[in-house]
Design a protein around this motif. Sequence first.
Motif, PDB file in Angstrom:
ATOM      1  N   MET A 174       0.588  -1.371  -0.091  1.00 15.68           N
ATOM      2  CA  MET A 174       0.194   0.057  -0.145  1.00 15.68           C
ATOM      3  C   MET A 174       0.946   1.263  -0.159  1.00 15.68           C
ATOM      4  N   GLU A 175       0.434   2.182  -0.870  1.00 15.22           N
ATOM      5  CA  GLU A 175       1.395   3.400  -1.100  1.00 15.22           C
ATOM      6  C   GLU A 175       1.155   4.568   0.096  1.00 15.22           C
ATOM      7  N   LEU A 176       2.086   4.974   0.824  1.00 14.90           N
ATOM      8  CA  LEU A 176       1.841   5.971   1.745  1.00 14.90           C
ATOM      9  C   LEU A 176       1.263   7.236   1.247  1.00 14.90           C
ATOM     10  N   SER A 177       0.486   7.756   1.891  1.00 16.95           N
ATOM     11  CA  SER A 177      -0.328   9.007   1.546  1.00 16.95           C
ATOM     12  C   SER A 177       0.596  10.135   1.016  1.00 16.95           C
ATOM     13  N   LYS A 178       0.317  11.096   0.431  1.00 19.61           N
ATOM     14  CA  LYS A 178       1.053  12.428  -0.007  1.00 19.61           C
ATOM     15  C   LYS A 178       1.749  13.142   1.106  1.00 19.61           C
ATOM     16  N   GLN A 179       2.536  13.830   0.935  1.00 23.38           N
ATOM     17  CA  GLN A 179       3.127  14.866   2.085  1.00 23.38           C
ATOM     18  C   GLN A 179       2.104  15.638   2.526  1.00 23.38           C
ATOM     19  N   LEU A 180       2.383  15.566   4.150  1.00 19.08           N
ATOM     20  CA  LEU A 180       1.540  16.553   4.816  1.00 19.08           C
ATOM     21  C   LEU A 180       1.767  18.062   4.364  1.00 19.08           C
ATOM     22  N   SER A 181       0.773  19.087   4.736  1.00 19.56           N
ATOM     23  CA  SER A 181       0.937  20.249   4.155  1.00 19.56           C
ATOM     24  C   SER A 181       2.131  21.019   5.143  1.00 19.56           C
ATOM     25  N   PRO A 182       2.925  21.631   4.112  1.00 19.20           N
ATOM     26  CA  PRO A 182       3.929  22.299   4.799  1.00 19.20           C
ATOM     27  C   PRO A 182       3.909  23.566   5.713  1.00 19.20           C
ATOM     28  N   ASN A 183       4.761  23.795   6.290  1.00 20.72           N
ATOM     29  CA  ASN A 183       4.656  25.268   6.916  1.00 20.72           C
ATOM     30  C   ASN A 183       5.305  26.181   6.025  1.00 20.72           C
ATOM     31  N   PRO A 184       5.381  27.506   6.177  1.00 26.97           N
ATOM     32  CA  PRO A 184       5.941  28.456   5.086  1.00 26.97           C
ATOM     33  C   PRO A 184       7.387  28.330   4.886  1.00 26.97           C
ATOM     34  N   THR A 185       8.116  28.098   5.927  1.00 24.87           N
ATOM     35  CA  THR A 185       9.659  27.873   5.742  1.00 24.87           C
ATOM     36  C   THR A 185       9.846  26.628   4.951  1.00 24.87           C
ATOM     37  N   TRP A 207      17.592  32.367   1.088  1.00 30.07           N
ATOM     38  CA  TRP A 207      17.407  31.542   2.374  1.00 30.07           C
ATOM     39  C   TRP A 207      16.666  32.127   3.327  1.00 30.07           C
ATOM     40  N   ASP A 208      16.706  33.194   3.854  1.00 28.23           N
ATOM     41  CA  ASP A 208      15.916  34.043   4.735  1.00 28.23           C
ATOM     42  C   ASP A 208      14.945  34.649   4.196  1.00 28.23           C
ATOM     43  N   PHE A 209      14.328  34.457   3.201  1.00 27.44           N
ATOM     44  CA  PHE A 209      12.982  34.992   2.592  1.00 27.44           C
ATOM     45  C   PHE A 209      12.070  34.880   3.670  1.00 27.44           C
ATOM     46  N   SER A 210      11.265  35.845   3.751  1.00 30.87           N
ATOM     47  CA  SER A 210      10.100  35.870   5.024  1.00 30.87           C
ATOM     48  C   SER A 210       9.039  35.227   4.709  1.00 30.87           C
ATOM     49  N   ASP A 211       8.445  34.642   5.687  1.00 29.52           N
ATOM     50  CA  ASP A 211       7.274  33.860   5.711  1.00 29.52           C
ATOM     51  C   ASP A 211       6.148  34.532   5.049  1.00 29.52           C
ATOM     52  N   ASP A 212       6.170  35.982   5.211  1.00 29.09           N
ATOM     53  CA  ASP A 212       5.422  36.947   4.637  1.00 29.09           C
ATOM     54  C   ASP A 212       5.904  37.844   3.520  1.00 29.09           C
ATOM     55  N   GLY A 213       7.036  37.140   2.920  1.00 28.03           N
ATOM     56  CA  GLY A 213       7.620  37.962   1.816  1.00 28.03           C
ATOM     57  C   GLY A 213       6.690  37.669   0.365  1.00 28.03           C
ATOM     58  N   ASP A 214       6.815  38.746  -0.429  1.00 22.14           N
ATOM     59  CA  ASP A 214       5.747  38.827  -1.543  1.00 22.14           C
ATOM     60  C   ASP A 214       6.515  38.010  -2.729  1.00 22.14           C
ATOM     61  N   LEU A 215       5.728  36.749  -3.033  1.00 21.21           N
ATOM     62  CA  LEU A 215       6.223  35.959  -3.996  1.00 21.21           C
ATOM     63  C   LEU A 215       5.978  36.486  -5.314  1.00 21.21           C
ATOM     64  N   PHE A 216       5.126  37.433  -5.599  1.00 17.18           N
ATOM     65  CA  PHE A 216       5.036  38.014  -7.031  1.00 17.18           C
ATOM     66  C   PHE A 216       6.279  39.039  -7.253  1.00 17.18           C
ATOM     67  N   SER A 217       6.868  39.597  -6.214  1.00 23.48           N
ATOM     68  CA  SER A 217       7.871  40.550  -6.412  1.00 23.48           C
ATOM     69  C   SER A 217       9.028  39.745  -6.448  1.00 23.48           C
ATOM     70  N   ALA A 218       9.046  38.533  -5.913  1.00 24.06           N
ATOM     71  CA  ALA A 218      10.211  37.397  -6.102  1.00 24.06           C
ATOM     72  C   ALA A 218      10.378  36.692  -7.326  1.00 24.06           C
ATOM     73  N   GLY A 219       9.227  36.758  -8.407  1.00 25.52           N
ATOM     74  CA  GLY A 219       9.428  36.431  -9.355  1.00 25.52           C
ATOM     75  C   GLY A 219       8.169  35.488  -9.860  1.00 25.52           C
ATOM     76  N   LEU A 220       7.254  35.392  -9.035  1.00 21.59           N
ATOM     77  CA  LEU A 220       6.222  34.338  -9.418  1.00 21.59           C
ATOM     78  C   LEU A 220       5.335  35.052 -10.416  1.00 21.59           C
ATOM     79  N   ASP A 221       5.248  34.459 -11.606  1.00 20.11           N
ATOM     80  CA  ASP A 221       4.749  34.957 -12.616  1.00 20.11           C
ATOM     81  C   ASP A 221       3.565  33.883 -13.019  1.00 20.11           C
ATOM     82  N   SER A 222       2.864  34.028 -14.304  1.00 14.66           N
ATOM     83  CA  SER A 222       1.849  33.102 -14.583  1.00 14.66           C
ATOM     84  C   SER A 222       2.350  31.586 -14.992  1.00 14.66           C
ATOM     85  N   MET A 223       3.891  31.602 -15.671  1.00 12.44           N
ATOM     86  CA  MET A 223       4.265  30.465 -16.006  1.00 12.44           C
ATOM     87  C   MET A 223       4.792  29.713 -14.513  1.00 12.44           C
ATOM     88  N   ALA A 224       5.264  30.331 -13.936  1.00 14.60           N
ATOM     89  CA  ALA A 224       5.660  29.537 -12.327  1.00 14.60           C
ATOM     90  C   ALA A 224       4.442  29.184 -11.641  1.00 14.60           C
TER      91      ALA A 224
END
Length: 86
Positions: free
Chosen positions: A1-12, A28-45
Motif C-alpha cells: 500500500m502506497e503512503l499518502s502524499k506529503q502533509l501540508s508544509p509550514n511556510p519555511t 534562504w532568509d526569505f520571509s514567511d510573509d515575503g511577496d512571492l510576486f515581487s520575487a518572480g512568481l509569474d503566470s508560468m511559475a
Amino acid sequence: MELSKQLSPNPTELIDWMNGEGLLELDWDFSDDGDLFSAGLDSMAVMQLVVAVADKYGIELGPDDLTSANLATPRSLAALIAARTS
C-alpha cells in the motif's frame, strides 16, 4: 500500500521546497510573509506550481484557488495547501 502524499508544509518548508523544485529562487532568509510576486512568481511559475503541488501533496488547485491573496506569500500559500489537504 502506497503512503499518502506529503502533509501540508509550514511556510519555511514551502520556501525550501519551491527553491528545490526550481519554481523560484528565494533567499534562504526569505520571509514567511515575503511577496512571492515581487520575487518572480509569474503566470508560468504559477502553472508549474500547480503541477508541483499536485505531485507532492496530491491536491488539485483550481482557478478559484489561484487568487493573488492565496499566492501572495509563503504563509498564504501554505495555508491554501493546508486547507485543501484537510
